[in-house]
Design a protein around this motif. Structure first.
Motif, PDB file in Angstrom:
ATOM      1  N   TYR A 130      23.841   5.786   1.173  1.00 33.13           N
ATOM      2  CA  TYR A 130      24.273   7.172   0.955  1.00 33.13           C
ATOM      3  C   TYR A 130      23.823   7.666  -0.418  1.00 33.13           C
ATOM      4  CZ  TYR A 130      27.386  11.102  -0.070  1.00 33.13           C
ATOM      5  OH  TYR A 130      27.890  12.332  -0.439  1.00 33.13           O
ATOM      6  N   GLN A 131      23.965   6.827  -1.435  1.00 28.20           N
ATOM      7  CA  GLN A 131      23.556   7.218  -2.781  1.00 28.20           C
ATOM      8  C   GLN A 131      22.051   7.488  -2.840  1.00 28.20           C
ATOM      9  OE1 GLN A 131      25.021   3.820  -4.921  1.00 28.20           O
ATOM     10  NE2 GLN A 131      27.129   4.570  -5.001  1.00 28.20           N
ATOM     11  N   ARG A 132      21.262   6.657  -2.167  1.00 29.12           N
ATOM     12  CA  ARG A 132      19.815   6.888  -2.181  1.00 29.12           C
ATOM     13  C   ARG A 132      19.459   8.143  -1.386  1.00 29.12           C
ATOM     14  NH1 ARG A 132      15.808   2.171  -0.263  1.00 29.12           N
ATOM     15  NH2 ARG A 132      16.567   2.849   1.770  1.00 29.12           N
ATOM     16  N   LEU A 133      20.197   8.409  -0.301  1.00 27.35           N
ATOM     17  CA  LEU A 133      19.974   9.644   0.444  1.00 27.35           C
ATOM     18  C   LEU A 133      20.207  10.854  -0.456  1.00 27.35           C
ATOM     19  CD1 LEU A 133      19.472  10.744   3.429  1.00 27.35           C
ATOM     20  CD2 LEU A 133      21.960  11.061   3.499  1.00 27.35           C
ATOM     21  N   GLN A 134      21.248  10.803  -1.259  1.00 31.32           N
ATOM     22  CA  GLN A 134      21.537  11.892  -2.198  1.00 31.32           C
ATOM     23  C   GLN A 134      20.404  12.050  -3.210  1.00 31.32           C
ATOM     24  OE1 GLN A 134      23.861  14.131  -2.333  1.00 31.32           O
ATOM     25  NE2 GLN A 134      25.720  13.409  -1.346  1.00 31.32           N
ATOM     26  N   HIS A 135      19.875  10.954  -3.713  1.00 35.30           N
ATOM     27  CA  HIS A 135      18.768  11.030  -4.674  1.00 35.30           C
ATOM     28  C   HIS A 135      17.529  11.667  -4.032  1.00 35.30           C
ATOM     29  CE1 HIS A 135      20.605   7.423  -7.047  1.00 35.30           C
ATOM     30  NE2 HIS A 135      21.242   8.555  -7.272  1.00 35.30           N
ATOM     31  N   SER A 136      17.199  11.245  -2.813  1.00 36.48           N
ATOM     32  CA  SER A 136      16.040  11.811  -2.116  1.00 36.48           C
ATOM     33  C   SER A 136      16.234  13.307  -1.882  1.00 36.48           C
ATOM     34  CB  SER A 136      15.828  11.097  -0.776  1.00 36.48           C
ATOM     35  OG  SER A 136      15.471   9.745  -0.962  1.00 36.48           O
ATOM     36  N   ALA A 137      17.443  13.669  -1.458  1.00 33.84           N
ATOM     37  CA  ALA A 137      17.733  15.080  -1.194  1.00 33.84           C
ATOM     38  C   ALA A 137      17.601  15.909  -2.469  1.00 33.84           C
ATOM     39  CB  ALA A 137      19.134  15.221  -0.603  1.00 33.84           C
ATOM     40  N   LYS A 138      18.079  15.380  -3.574  1.00 35.25           N
ATOM     41  CA  LYS A 138      17.990  16.103  -4.846  1.00 35.25           C
ATOM     42  C   LYS A 138      16.539  16.331  -5.249  1.00 35.25           C
ATOM     43  CE  LYS A 138      19.607  15.922  -9.646  1.00 35.25           C
ATOM     44  NZ  LYS A 138      20.414  15.133 -10.641  1.00 35.25           N
ATOM     45  N   LEU A 139      15.706  15.312  -5.075  1.00 33.22           N
ATOM     46  CA  LEU A 139      14.308  15.431  -5.471  1.00 33.22           C
ATOM     47  C   LEU A 139      13.525  16.409  -4.596  1.00 33.22           C
ATOM     48  CD1 LEU A 139      13.600  11.692  -6.300  1.00 33.22           C
ATOM     49  CD2 LEU A 139      13.579  13.599  -7.923  1.00 33.22           C
ATOM     50  N   LEU A 140      13.947  16.593  -3.334  1.00 34.52           N
ATOM     51  CA  LEU A 140      13.283  17.563  -2.454  1.00 34.52           C
ATOM     52  C   LEU A 140      14.055  18.874  -2.335  1.00 34.52           C
ATOM     53  CD1 LEU A 140      11.694  15.690   0.599  1.00 34.52           C
ATOM     54  CD2 LEU A 140      10.575  16.766  -1.352  1.00 34.52           C
ATOM     55  N   HIS A 141      15.077  19.043  -3.175  1.00 34.46           N
ATOM     56  CA  HIS A 141      15.864  20.282  -3.200  1.00 34.46           C
ATOM     57  C   HIS A 141      16.462  20.589  -1.822  1.00 34.46           C
ATOM     58  CE1 HIS A 141      14.333  21.184  -7.257  1.00 34.46           C
ATOM     59  NE2 HIS A 141      13.192  20.711  -6.812  1.00 34.46           N
ATOM     60  N   ILE A 142      17.005  19.563  -1.193  1.00 32.03           N
ATOM     61  CA  ILE A 142      17.686  19.720   0.092  1.00 32.03           C
ATOM     62  C   ILE A 142      19.180  19.561  -0.149  1.00 32.03           C
ATOM     63  CG2 ILE A 142      17.994  18.764   2.416  1.00 32.03           C
ATOM     64  CD1 ILE A 142      15.132  17.717   2.270  1.00 32.03           C
ATOM     65  N   PRO A 143      19.987  20.544   0.209  1.00 36.03           N
ATOM     66  CA  PRO A 143      21.433  20.419  -0.006  1.00 36.03           C
ATOM     67  C   PRO A 143      22.030  19.322   0.866  1.00 36.03           C
ATOM     68  CG  PRO A 143      20.952  22.355   1.333  1.00 36.03           C
ATOM     69  CD  PRO A 143      19.624  21.828   0.859  1.00 36.03           C
ATOM     70  N   CYS A 144      22.941  18.567   0.281  1.00 36.64           N
ATOM     71  CA  CYS A 144      23.623  17.491   1.022  1.00 36.64           C
ATOM     72  C   CYS A 144      25.118  17.591   0.720  1.00 36.64           C
ATOM     73  CB  CYS A 144      23.068  16.122   0.636  1.00 36.64           C
ATOM     74  SG  CYS A 144      23.810  14.755   1.564  1.00 36.64           S
ATOM     75  N   PRO A 145      25.827  18.477   1.401  1.00 40.60           N
ATOM     76  CA  PRO A 145      27.250  18.675   1.115  1.00 40.60           C
ATOM     77  C   PRO A 145      28.171  17.617   1.704  1.00 40.60           C
ATOM     78  CG  PRO A 145      26.566  20.125   2.890  1.00 40.60           C
ATOM     79  CD  PRO A 145      25.325  19.413   2.411  1.00 40.60           C
ATOM     80  N   TRP A 146      27.640  16.663   2.471  1.00 35.40           N
ATOM     81  CA  TRP A 146      28.477  15.647   3.088  1.00 35.40           C
ATOM     82  C   TRP A 146      28.951  14.633   2.051  1.00 35.40           C
ATOM     83  CZ3 TRP A 146      24.297  17.870   5.322  1.00 35.40           C
ATOM     84  CH2 TRP A 146      24.496  18.497   6.556  1.00 35.40           C
ATOM     85  N   THR A 147      30.228  14.365   2.026  1.00 35.97           N
ATOM     86  CA  THR A 147      30.766  13.333   1.151  1.00 35.97           C
ATOM     87  C   THR A 147      30.421  11.967   1.732  1.00 35.97           C
ATOM     88  OG1 THR A 147      32.877  13.191   2.327  1.00 35.97           O
ATOM     89  CG2 THR A 147      32.698  14.828   0.553  1.00 35.97           C
ATOM     90  N   TYR A 148      30.605  10.936   0.916  1.00 36.65           N
ATOM     91  CA  TYR A 148      30.363   9.592   1.429  1.00 36.65           C
ATOM     92  C   TYR A 148      31.284   9.298   2.609  1.00 36.65           C
ATOM     93  CZ  TYR A 148      30.725   4.607   2.072  1.00 36.65           C
ATOM     94  OH  TYR A 148      30.787   3.359   2.654  1.00 36.65           O
ATOM     95  N   GLU A 149      32.534   9.734   2.511  1.00 38.45           N
ATOM     96  CA  GLU A 149      33.492   9.471   3.582  1.00 38.45           C
ATOM     97  C   GLU A 149      33.053  10.132   4.884  1.00 38.45           C
ATOM     98  OE1 GLU A 149      35.101   8.439  -0.152  1.00 38.45           O
ATOM     99  OE2 GLU A 149      34.323  10.398   0.483  1.00 38.45           O
ATOM    100  N   GLN A 150      32.532  11.347   4.813  1.00 36.51           N
ATOM    101  CA  GLN A 150      32.040  12.023   6.015  1.00 36.51           C
ATOM    102  C   GLN A 150      30.808  11.318   6.580  1.00 36.51           C
ATOM    103  OE1 GLN A 150      31.647  15.855   4.060  1.00 36.51           O
ATOM    104  NE2 GLN A 150      33.305  16.721   5.291  1.00 36.51           N
TER     105      GLN A 150
END
Length: 316
Positions: A62-82
Motif C-alpha cells: 500500500y505504501q509503495r502504491l501511494q508513492h507511485s500514485a504521487k509520482l504520477l499525480h494520481i489521487p489515492c484517497p483510499w486509506t490503508y484500512e479501506q
C-alpha cells in the motif's frame, strides 16, 4: 506456439464493491486506456502452516502504491484500512483450499485530461496459483533497456513501465528463455522484465540498486532481511553485465515470481546446487507460510466467506 490459458475469475473489486467479473468495464475514453495511466501493486496470499490464509507484506505494498500514485499525480484517497478490507474481501470470496492467490490492486485513471481533473478508481483482480516452489528458469540478456529516471522512473510501478519488459519477454521466447535481463542506459544491469536480479560472488549476495533502474522491490527487501538474519553478506551496488557470466549463483525475486533460481544464463548452465540462494529461497517460503516466521514478513489474515457476507463486511 503454446497457447496460454488465462483465468477468468468469478469476481473483482471495482467502483467500491465486489462485482461479477463481467461488470469490470472502463470507458474507452478514460486516460487508463488512452494513455495507459495507472499504478498498481501485486500482492500474494499464502496458506499458512496453522491453516489460516494470509496476505503477506500488504501494508508495504500500500505504501509503495501511494508513492507511485504521487509520482504520477494520481489521487489515492483510499486509506490503508479501506485498501486492506477491499483486498481481503475479494480474496475471501475466491480462496480455495490448497491454492495460493495473487492479486493485482490497480489505481485506474477514469477521468481527467493531462493531469487536470484526475479521478482514479481502485480495481482489484485476483488469481489462483499452485502451491509450489518455482522451477529453475532459463534467463537471457535483452537488447531492450530500462528507461532512465528522467524518462520513466523505475520506482513508479505503472503498466507503462512494463512495455520494455513485454518486448524483452517476446524477444526471449524466440531464444527459449522465459525471462530476460534489461540493462540500463549505462549498459549496467537494471532488472529482469518483471523481477529483481540476485547474484552470488565469493559468498556475497549482490543486487543492483534502485538508482540502476531496478524497482524498489518489497520482496527484495524481505530476502535481504532473511539473508542478514542468517549472517549472509548482502550488498546493493552497480552490477556490470559481465558479472552475470561469472556469477557463482543467480536468482530472480519479486512478488509474482517469488524467489526463482536460474538454470542457465545466455545458454551457460549454472550449478544445480546453489547453496546460498537455495537457502534463501527455502527460508523465504518458510517465512511466507509461517513455517519459520520472520519478523520482516507479516501476514494479514483472510477469513473465507460467501460473497454476500464479504460484500456486507467491506461496505460496512
Amino acid at each position: 506456439m503454446k497457447q496460454v490459458q488465462l483465468q477468468t475469475p468469478k469476481y473483482l473489486y471495482m467502483g467500491g464493491k465486489i462485482r461479477p467479473w463481467e461488470e469490470g468495464v472502463i470507458h474507452v475514453g478514460a486516460e487508463a486506456v488512452v494513455r495507459g495511466l495507472n499504478v498498481f501493486e501485486g500482492v500474494k496470499g499464502y496458506w499458512q502452516q496453522n491453516g489460516d490464509f494470509g496476505i503477506v507484506l500488504l501494508e508495504k505494498h500500500y505504501q509503495r502504491l501511494q508513492h507511485s500514485a504521487k509520482l504520477l499525480h494520481i489521487p489515492c484517497p483510499w486509506t490503508y484500512e479501506q485498501y486492506r478490507d477491499a483486498t481481503c474481501g475479494l480474496m475471501a470470496t475466491m480462496v480455495e483450499p490448497g491454492r495460493d492467490m495473487w492479486a493485482r490492486t490497480t489505481l485506474l485513471v477514469t477521468e481527467g485530461y493531462w493531469g487536470i481533473g484526475t479521478v482514479a478508481d481502485l480495481v482489484i483482480t485476483a488469481y489462483h496459483q499452485e502451491q509450489k516452489i518455482p522451477d529453475p528458469i532459463d534467463l537471457g540478456l535483452s537488447t531492450w533497456q530500462r528507461p532512465a529516471d528522467v524518462a520513466l522512473p523505475a520506482r513508479i510501478k505503472t503498466s507503462t513501465n512494463y512495455q520494455a519488459g513485454r518486448l524483452a519477454r517476446i524477444e526471449g521466447r524466440a531464444r527459449g528463455c522465459s525471462e530476460m535481463i534489461l540493462l540500463n542506459s549505462q549498459s549496467r544491469v537494471g532488472e529482469a522484465s518483471g523481477a529483481c536480479v540476485l547474484i552470488v560472488r565469493d559468498g556475497t549476495v549482490i543486487t543492483p540498486t534502485a538508482a540502476e533502474g531496478a524497482l524498489e522491490s518489497i520482496t527484495l527487501d524481505a530476502v535481504e532481511a532473511i539473508a542478514r538474519s542468517y549472517g549472509i553478506p548482502f550488498v546493493r551496488r552497480p552490477v556490470e553485465r559481465t558479472e552475470l557470466l561469472i556469477a557463482d549463483e543467480m536468482a530472480l525475486c519479486g512478488t509474482l515470481c517469488e524467489v526463482a533460481l536460474i538454470n542457465s544464463y545466455e545458454g551457460q548452465p549454472l550449478p544445480a546446487d546453489q547453496p546460498i540462494l537455495g537457502k534463501l529461497q527455502a527460508a523465504y517460503f518458510d517465512a511466507v507460510r509461517q513455517v519459520k516466521p520472520h519478523p520482516f514478513i507479516t501476514a494479514v489474515p483472510v477469513q473465507p466467506g460467501g460473497v454476500e457476507d464479504v460484500r456486507r463486511a467491506v461496505s460496512a
